[in-house]
Write an enzyme that holds these catalytic residues in place. Structure first.
Site, PDB file in Angstrom:
ATOM      1  CG  HIS A 233      -1.914  -1.138   1.199  1.00  0.00           C
ATOM      2  ND1 HIS A 233      -2.594  -1.549   2.320  1.00  0.00           N
ATOM      3  CD2 HIS A 233      -2.334  -1.951   0.202  1.00  0.00           C
ATOM      4  CE1 HIS A 233      -3.378  -2.580   2.025  1.00  0.00           C
ATOM      5  NE2 HIS A 233      -3.227  -2.838   0.744  1.00  0.00           N
ATOM      6  CD  GLU A 263      -3.182  -5.512  -5.229  1.00  0.00           C
ATOM      7  OE1 GLU A 263      -2.460  -6.395  -4.704  1.00  0.00           O
ATOM      8  OE2 GLU A 263      -4.048  -4.888  -4.599  1.00  0.00           O
ATOM      9  CD  GLU A 359      -4.612  -9.162  -1.981  1.00  0.00           C
ATOM     10  OE1 GLU A 359      -3.782  -8.239  -2.110  1.00  0.00           O
ATOM     11  OE2 GLU A 359      -5.807  -8.966  -1.696  1.00  0.00           O
TER      12      GLU A 359
END
Length: 405
Positions: A233, A263, A359
């Protein structure tokens, strides 16, 4: 106009906009919340979070230092908004709207009292109400009992309706477009912010085209390069891309409060052998994780199986967070459905209608061969007999060593 009249207003300015979801869908959601109220023997719920107000009313507020609420009783759904917003909350709320003014400091609580005269058992969100708000609610409803509705409401949100899945699927498609725009802009010497701006612009324009009645707020891109890839982040900077850099592409279209994500790990111009080794390890975990998403699987068991792969390669200590999370009413500042995260301490069993990411991420510290962060991210809809991957963007070294410019 008396002071009492000025404390509260109704501002039916213009016409209600076309809702994101059908009336039947919104009624289904509210019926679920009313079942919770009945089970807990509550007179009403006072919802205060972005995600629950949006989920049950289709209205997404902008706090800016003011309080908002959605009051749900057995026969009414009413958003409580600040006068600064004018008629926008009325136009957006699937229900009624009551406006409080700034003329007195306690007008927000006066609005709640007006909507809930005599209420003595109230549901609030324990994970969102701060200490000051809790104290003032107690003063406004002296002697009332307050019970938590955040946890049961979260469980309601974890199973997505067909309309929600359709919206999330569109979001994933738009995220793929943002990823393609990122790749267009990537070249040695280009600053991170220019890549991010190009991707965000592409996504906003597509949301505007596809959802002409939606508000266009909060879509964003995090694009990171080199050392800035170490955190998932990390914000965009003005760092310029260098040859051989690890790159992180993170595209987040926001549609009516619903966040979706793409992503990817990429490299600028070339990838070293050390970088390639770690990238391939993470891709192995990512592919194994995709195969584990299915009905009946427990979140914790998925995490343990993927941990074993990292451990076999000697990089488990490089893992940075859990393996995935739920999607729905979600953004980087609201809406986490903590009961549906792919972590070792979550025992939730996956069911059809749940939507989760896969992820995996590892980070190799600066100064070591292969330094950087590695993360791939797909969104999967759990079906009756498996899972449907709604992310279409290419993955891996064959596609994502970017030779731009």
């Amino acid at each position: 106009m008396t002071l009492d009249m000025e404390r509260l207003k109704r501002i039916p300015n213009g016409n209600p906009v076309r809702g994101t979801f059908s009336k039947a869908e919104m009624a289904r959601r509210v019926a679920g919340l009313r079942r919770i109220l009945a089970e807990l023997d509550l007179h009403a719920a006072i919802l205060t979070s972005y995600h629950n107000i949006n989920y049950y009313s289709d209205f997404l507020y902008t706090r800016f230092g003011r309080r908002y609420a959605l009051v749900v009783t057995a026969d009414a759904v009413t958003s409580v908004s600040a006068n600064i917003d004018g008629g926008q909350p009325w136009r957006r709320t699937a229900g009624d709207n009551l406006v409080y003014t700034d003329w007195r400091r306690d007008n927000y609580f006066h609005a709640l009292q007006t909507l809930l005269p005599g209420a003595t058992r109230l549901g609030i969100e324990f994970d969102h109400v701060d200490l000051d708000t809790r104290r003032m609610l107690g003063d406004a409803f002296a002697g009332a009992d307050f019970l938590d509705v955040a946890a049961p409401a979260m469980r309601e949100r974890m199973i997505k309706s067909p309309e929600e899945i359709a919206l999330i699927t569109e979001g994933a498609r738009i995220a793929d477009l943002g990823g393609a725009a990122c790749v267009e802009a990537i070249a040695v010497g280009v600053p991170e912010h220019e890549v991010a701006l190009h991707a965000t612009g592409a996504m906003v324009r597509e949301i505007a085209r596809r959802f002409p009645d939606a508000e266009l707020m909060d879509t964003w891109t995090w694009f990171q390069s080199g050392i800035n890839t170490d955190g998932a982040h990390n914000p965009v900077t003005s760092r310029r891309i260098e040859r051989g850099d690890a790159l992180s592409l993170n595209c987040f279209p926001m549609i009516a409060g619903y966040y979706t994500a793409l992503e990817r790990t990429l490299f600028a111009e070339e990838v070293s052998d050390a970088h390639l080794r770690y990238w391939e390890i993470n891709l192995e975990v990512y592919r194994a994780g995709l195969a584990l998403i299915r009905p009946g699987a427990r979140c914790c068991d998925i995490a343990h199986e993927l941990n074993a792969i990292y451990a076999r390669h000697g990089v488990l200590d490089k893992r940075t967070f859990g393996y995935g999370h739920s999607f729905g009413v979600l953004c980087h500042y609201y809406g986490r459905e903590a009961g549906l995260e792919l972590r070792e301490d979550v025992e939730t069993v996956l069911e059809p209608g749940m939507v989760v990411s896969m992820e995996p991420m590892i980070t190799i510290p600066e100064g070591e061969p292969g330094a950087g962060g590695y993360r791939e991210h797909d969104i999967l809809v759990v079906t009756e007999d498996g899972a449907r991957n709604i992310t279409g963007f290419p993955v891996g070294p064959d596609a994502n060593v970017i030779r731009g410019g």
